[in-house]
Design a protein around this motif. Sequence first.
Motif, PDB file in Angstrom:
ATOM      1  N   GLY A  49     -18.863  -5.490  -6.108  1.00 26.87           N
ATOM      2  CA  GLY A  49     -17.630  -5.200  -6.832  1.00 26.87           C
ATOM      3  C   GLY A  49     -16.812  -4.175  -6.780  1.00 26.87           C
ATOM      4  N   LYS A  50     -15.882  -4.240  -6.868  1.00 31.35           N
ATOM      5  CA  LYS A  50     -14.712  -3.125  -6.770  1.00 31.35           C
ATOM      6  C   LYS A  50     -13.546  -3.695  -7.611  1.00 31.35           C
ATOM      7  N   LEU A  51     -13.102  -2.501  -8.223  1.00 29.86           N
ATOM      8  CA  LEU A  51     -11.721  -2.685  -8.974  1.00 29.86           C
ATOM      9  C   LEU A  51     -10.570  -2.432  -8.285  1.00 29.86           C
ATOM     10  N   ILE A  52      -9.615  -3.173  -7.878  1.00 26.19           N
ATOM     11  CA  ILE A  52      -8.531  -3.177  -7.171  1.00 26.19           C
ATOM     12  C   ILE A  52      -7.206  -3.142  -7.899  1.00 26.19           C
ATOM     13  N   LEU A  53      -6.439  -2.259  -7.903  1.00 22.22           N
ATOM     14  CA  LEU A  53      -5.180  -2.137  -8.580  1.00 22.22           C
ATOM     15  C   LEU A  53      -3.881  -1.874  -7.797  1.00 22.22           C
ATOM     16  N   ALA A  54      -2.876  -3.003  -7.458  1.00 24.80           N
ATOM     17  CA  ALA A  54      -1.833  -2.700  -6.631  1.00 24.80           C
ATOM     18  C   ALA A  54      -2.193  -2.696  -5.223  1.00 24.80           C
ATOM     19  N   GLY A  55      -3.538  -3.535  -5.120  1.00 20.03           N
ATOM     20  CA  GLY A  55      -4.047  -3.619  -3.755  1.00 20.03           C
ATOM     21  C   GLY A  55      -5.009  -2.224  -3.344  1.00 20.03           C
ATOM     22  N   LYS A 142      -1.815   6.820  -7.352  1.00 18.98           N
ATOM     23  CA  LYS A 142      -0.610   6.319  -7.702  1.00 18.98           C
ATOM     24  C   LYS A 142       0.343   6.033  -6.484  1.00 18.98           C
ATOM     25  N   PRO A 143       0.343   7.201  -5.860  1.00 18.87           N
ATOM     26  CA  PRO A 143       1.286   6.986  -4.558  1.00 18.87           C
ATOM     27  C   PRO A 143       1.080   5.804  -3.636  1.00 18.87           C
ATOM     28  N   GLU A 144      -0.250   5.585  -3.183  1.00 25.33           N
ATOM     29  CA  GLU A 144      -0.528   4.459  -2.509  1.00 25.33           C
ATOM     30  C   GLU A 144      -0.307   3.024  -3.034  1.00 25.33           C
ATOM     31  N   MET A 145      -0.585   3.308  -4.350  1.00 27.96           N
ATOM     32  CA  MET A 145      -0.273   1.869  -5.187  1.00 27.96           C
ATOM     33  C   MET A 145       1.147   1.754  -5.169  1.00 27.96           C
ATOM     34  N   VAL A 146       1.880   2.779  -5.026  1.00 33.09           N
ATOM     35  CA  VAL A 146       3.458   2.541  -4.999  1.00 33.09           C
ATOM     36  C   VAL A 146       3.754   1.969  -4.022  1.00 33.09           C
ATOM     37  N   ASN A 147       3.222   2.604  -2.754  1.00 35.59           N
ATOM     38  CA  ASN A 147       3.769   2.312  -1.503  1.00 35.59           C
ATOM     39  C   ASN A 147       3.352   0.813  -1.217  1.00 35.59           C
ATOM     40  N   ASN A 148       2.153   0.568  -1.722  1.00 34.58           N
ATOM     41  CA  ASN A 148       1.813  -1.070  -1.490  1.00 34.58           C
ATOM     42  C   ASN A 148       2.936  -1.920  -1.892  1.00 34.58           C
ATOM     43  N   LEU A 149       3.230  -1.653  -3.329  1.00 34.57           N
ATOM     44  CA  LEU A 149       4.291  -2.430  -4.019  1.00 34.57           C
ATOM     45  C   LEU A 149       5.663  -2.662  -3.161  1.00 34.57           C
ATOM     46  N   LYS A 150       5.807  -1.145  -2.578  1.00 28.08           N
ATOM     47  CA  LYS A 150       7.177  -0.948  -1.857  1.00 28.08           C
ATOM     48  C   LYS A 150       7.113  -1.987  -0.383  1.00 28.08           C
ATOM     49  N   ARG A 151       5.902  -1.862   0.075  1.00 20.72           N
ATOM     50  CA  ARG A 151       5.652  -3.000   1.276  1.00 20.72           C
ATOM     51  C   ARG A 151       5.671  -4.418   0.983  1.00 20.72           C
ATOM     52  N   LEU A 152       5.298  -4.623  -0.210  1.00 16.76           N
ATOM     53  CA  LEU A 152       5.352  -6.034  -0.570  1.00 16.76           C
ATOM     54  C   LEU A 152       6.843  -6.572  -0.908  1.00 16.76           C
ATOM     55  N   PHE A 153       7.811  -5.458  -1.368  1.00 15.27           N
ATOM     56  CA  PHE A 153       8.980  -5.961  -1.858  1.00 15.27           C
ATOM     57  C   PHE A 153      10.052  -5.473  -0.929  1.00 15.27           C
ATOM     58  N   GLY A 154       9.957  -4.442  -0.027  1.00 18.53           N
ATOM     59  CA  GLY A 154      10.794  -3.990   0.987  1.00 18.53           C
ATOM     60  C   GLY A 154      11.255  -2.602   0.163  1.00 18.53           C
ATOM     61  N   PRO A 155      11.711  -1.546   1.179  1.00 16.23           N
ATOM     62  CA  PRO A 155      12.069  -0.307   0.822  1.00 16.23           C
ATOM     63  C   PRO A 155      13.235  -0.391  -0.461  1.00 16.23           C
ATOM     64  N   SER A 156      13.973  -1.624  -0.316  1.00 22.30           N
ATOM     65  CA  SER A 156      15.027  -1.229  -1.109  1.00 22.30           C
ATOM     66  C   SER A 156      14.503  -1.773  -2.903  1.00 22.30           C
ATOM     67  N   VAL A 159      10.102   0.525  -7.587  1.00 27.31           N
ATOM     68  CA  VAL A 159       9.043   0.168  -8.301  1.00 27.31           C
ATOM     69  C   VAL A 159       8.426   1.506  -9.010  1.00 27.31           C
ATOM     70  N   ASN A 160       7.624   1.177 -10.210  1.00 30.13           N
ATOM     71  CA  ASN A 160       7.407   2.425 -11.024  1.00 30.13           C
ATOM     72  C   ASN A 160       5.816   1.898 -11.580  1.00 30.13           C
ATOM     73  N   ILE A 161       4.968   2.640 -11.674  1.00 29.25           N
ATOM     74  CA  ILE A 161       3.840   2.278 -12.346  1.00 29.25           C
ATOM     75  C   ILE A 161       3.314   3.410 -13.436  1.00 29.25           C
TER      76      ILE A 161
END
Length: 190
Positions: A49-55, A142-156, A159-161
């Motif tokens: 098991g593992k806890l995955i948040l924003a990938g 957090k930086p990796e989580m935010v980067n993952n979200l940016k990858r999903l939605f594009g650089p424009s 996103v904030n966590i």
Amino acid sequence: MIHGLSPTRKSGAAIEADLETTAPPAQALPFRIGHGYDIHRLERGRPGGKLILAGVTVSEELAPIAHSDGDVILHAIVDAMLGALGMGDIGEIFGDSDPKWKDAASKIFVDDIYEKVRQAGYRLANADVSLLLERPKILPHKPEMVNNLKRLFGPSAAVNIKAGTNEQCDAVGRGEAVVAHAVVLLSAVN
Ligand SMILES: [Zn+2]
């Protein structure tokens, strides 16, 4: 003149009919806002098991009880996008009894629903997430989580966590659950 007797005054039904015909179609809205919420119970020491948040895997000691990978951040964002589109909720589309979604990476749900956002003529302008859990500390991830979200939605996409504990209140405060809230703003393309 006595109000209500003017020959030009419209009946309630006529006004409602006018509103129906003059209301802008959904696609014509320049912006659409949506809110999403998700919670999963956590268990400790589940093999594999593992806890995955924003990938991002943030713990291998704690794991959510979920049909998919139980990523509350991505689930809340999916629900927020569906809310903005007026398309119901994640459970209606990715049923938790469907074997297809067993242990699924939640990125699949985001990709699928973001495609629907684009088909509707919108892009994600910004997303703001509030994450609540007692452990582990989220700041280093957090930086990796935010980067993952940016990858999903594009650089424009902006996103904030925000991450915090629940100040030892209720199940989240006892470390028995993890919660995410998300607000998204969709902006019409063109
Ligand atoms: Zn979920």
